[in-house]
Scaffold this active site. Structure first.
Site, PDB file in Angstrom:
ATOM      1  N   ARG A  69       0.838  -1.200   0.000  1.00 52.76           N
ATOM      2  CA  ARG A  69       0.000   0.000   0.000  1.00 52.76           C
ATOM      3  C   ARG A  69       0.869   1.244   0.000  1.00 52.76           C
ATOM      4  NH1 ARG A  69      -1.565   2.253   4.533  1.00 52.76           N
ATOM      5  NH2 ARG A  69      -1.809   0.268   5.646  1.00 52.76           N
ATOM      6  N   TYR A 127     -14.975  17.663 -15.743  1.00 57.52           N
ATOM      7  CA  TYR A 127     -15.460  16.282 -15.751  1.00 57.52           C
ATOM      8  C   TYR A 127     -16.576  16.108 -14.723  1.00 57.52           C
ATOM      9  CZ  TYR A 127     -15.485  11.295 -14.737  1.00 57.52           C
ATOM     10  OH  TYR A 127     -15.872  10.002 -14.492  1.00 57.52           O
ATOM     11  N   ASP A 166      -6.072  19.564 -14.602  1.00 54.63           N
ATOM     12  CA  ASP A 166      -6.442  18.251 -15.125  1.00 54.63           C
ATOM     13  C   ASP A 166      -6.061  18.245 -16.604  1.00 54.63           C
ATOM     14  OD1 ASP A 166      -7.703  16.025 -16.255  1.00 54.63           O
ATOM     15  OD2 ASP A 166      -9.386  16.100 -14.876  1.00 54.63           O
ATOM     16  N   LYS A 186      -7.514   6.883 -19.547  1.00 53.45           N
ATOM     17  CA  LYS A 186      -7.739   7.337 -20.906  1.00 53.45           C
ATOM     18  C   LYS A 186      -6.505   7.083 -21.783  1.00 53.45           C
ATOM     19  CE  LYS A 186     -11.668   8.942 -19.194  1.00 53.45           C
ATOM     20  NZ  LYS A 186     -11.550   8.834 -17.746  1.00 53.45           N
TER      21      LYS A 186
END
Length: 380
Positions: free
Chosen positions: A46, A98, A169, A194
């Site tokens: 982690r 978004y 972004d 993406k």
């Protein structure tokens, strides 16, 4: 090395005897330590995993960034950055972002005592009028879904003058076409689902930063929140990055041809693509980016039916997301930006006639033929 070479040879090198050209997948939750006073770089996955570290380093090299963090999704990346905010802080965001980002800002912020303000045009925003509790500017450029362009240099400089963090972004362009950190931004976020991954088969997010203090805070939050990318998906993300430049060149070439076709077709009222000289911020885009990407939006004229157009397409699948090898079309008002109130949709220009196309890597003649046939079927 240049971008294309870094994409193939960057990141960690396999330090095992086999010297694999692809960095290995370390499917281990924990790592043995030599002694109590000698902890190694990797302790628990982690916090850090070799395969994840490889793609973090790779993405950072491509960004000209000092540090990279990889998360389980684009929204995990955005949430990580918003984790820097405290009760009483305020965020400025551009008016079309978004839908997931908007859902977070408009719903989750209030529970944590954080405020937000929508800015309709950052290029003409006066930062001297910003409230004293504004601690972050969050912009998408190009924006989703109207492909609006924000002057990153100008906004970053003005924000820095007021000691406000600038977050960009950069999902639509990636570091191949635009590097916001080099333009003055403090943090860059991506839905690596993406273009970075590029094959519609994994979810991933990236956060890029140069500042040591910011990185320490974000690294702590990454370990604490636990929204990390698995070793297998980290491997797949690194594999996708190897062909990023090739794919983006083809995405852009196809998108440019589609945008030109739409611009000349009587069925189309508006074309939103920053590569077109008719785009209102075309010159800003030319000043800060090396390309325009593979996404564009259109608005059909009244004599054509959007639903029939979508149903007439054979190559373009009706689906959310973008950046994979296949062409996709979506209806932002009901699919990606449905969390926007109808009043806000209408104010921004996200109406039932607006369609967003993510142009894929199919042959350009097949793409144009598919669109042409669908528009014929859509004529009322």
């Amino acid at each position: 090395m240049r971008y294309e070479s870094i994409a193939i040879h960057g990141g960690r090198m396999d330090d095992r005897e086999k010297k694999a050209v692809n960095y290995p997948i370390y499917l281990s939750s924990t790592f043995a330590q030599p002694s109590l006073d000698q902890f190694q770089e990797f302790v628990y996955s982690r916090g850090n995993n070799p395969t994840r570290s490889n793609v973090e380093n790779l993405a950072a090299e491509l960004e000209d960034a000092k540090y990279g963090l990889v998360l389980a999704s684009g929204m995990a990346a955005t949430s990580l950055v918003f984790g820097l905010l405290k009760q009483g802080d305020k965020v400025l965001i551009n008016n079309n972002v978004y839908g997931g980002t908007w859902r977070f800002v408009s719903n989750v912020f209030a529970d944590h005592g954080i405020e937000y303000e929508i800015v309709n045009d950052f290029n003409n925003y006066n930062f001297d009028t910003a409230d004293s509790n504004v601690k972050m500017v969050f912009i998408e450029t190009p924006s989703n879904p109207l492909l609006e362009i924000t002057d990153i240099r100008k906004v970053s400089a003005e924000a820095k003058r007021k000691e406000i963090l600038t977050v960009v972004d950069n999902t639509f362009l990636t570091s191949y076409f635009q590097k916001p950190l080099n333009l003055g931004a403090d943090i860059v976020v991506y839905s690596a689902t993406k273009y970075y991954a590029g094959h519609s088969d994994i979810l991933a997010g990236l956060v890029m930063v140069n500042n040591d203090e910011l990185y320490a805070k974000l690294k702590f939050l990454q370990n604490t929140y636990g929204g990390i990318l698995s070793p297998i998906d980290s491997f797949l993300l690194a594999r996708g990055i190897k062909t990023l430049s090739l794919r983006l060149d083809r995405h852009q070439k196809n998108a440019w041809l589609v945008a030109q076709y739409f611009q000349q077709h009587p069925a189309v009222k508006n074309v939103y693509y920053p590569g077109l000289k008719s785009h209102k911020n075309h010159e800003i885009q030319r000043s800060q980016a090396d390309g325009d990407g593979g996404v564009l939006s259109i608005r059909l004229n009244d004599g054509w039916d959007s639903k029939k157009f979508i149903e007439g397409l054979k190559i373009f699948d009706l689906a959310v997301s973008l950046g994979g090898v296949e062409s996709l079309i979506c209806h932002p008002a009901s699919m990606t930006h449905e969390s926007y109130a109808l009043e806000l949709q209408n104010k921004i220009g996200i109406d039932n006639k607006l369609l967003r196309l993510a142009v894929g890597l199919e042959h350009q003649e097949d793409i144009l033929e598919d669109i042409s046939n669908a528009l014929k079927e859509a004529k009322i």
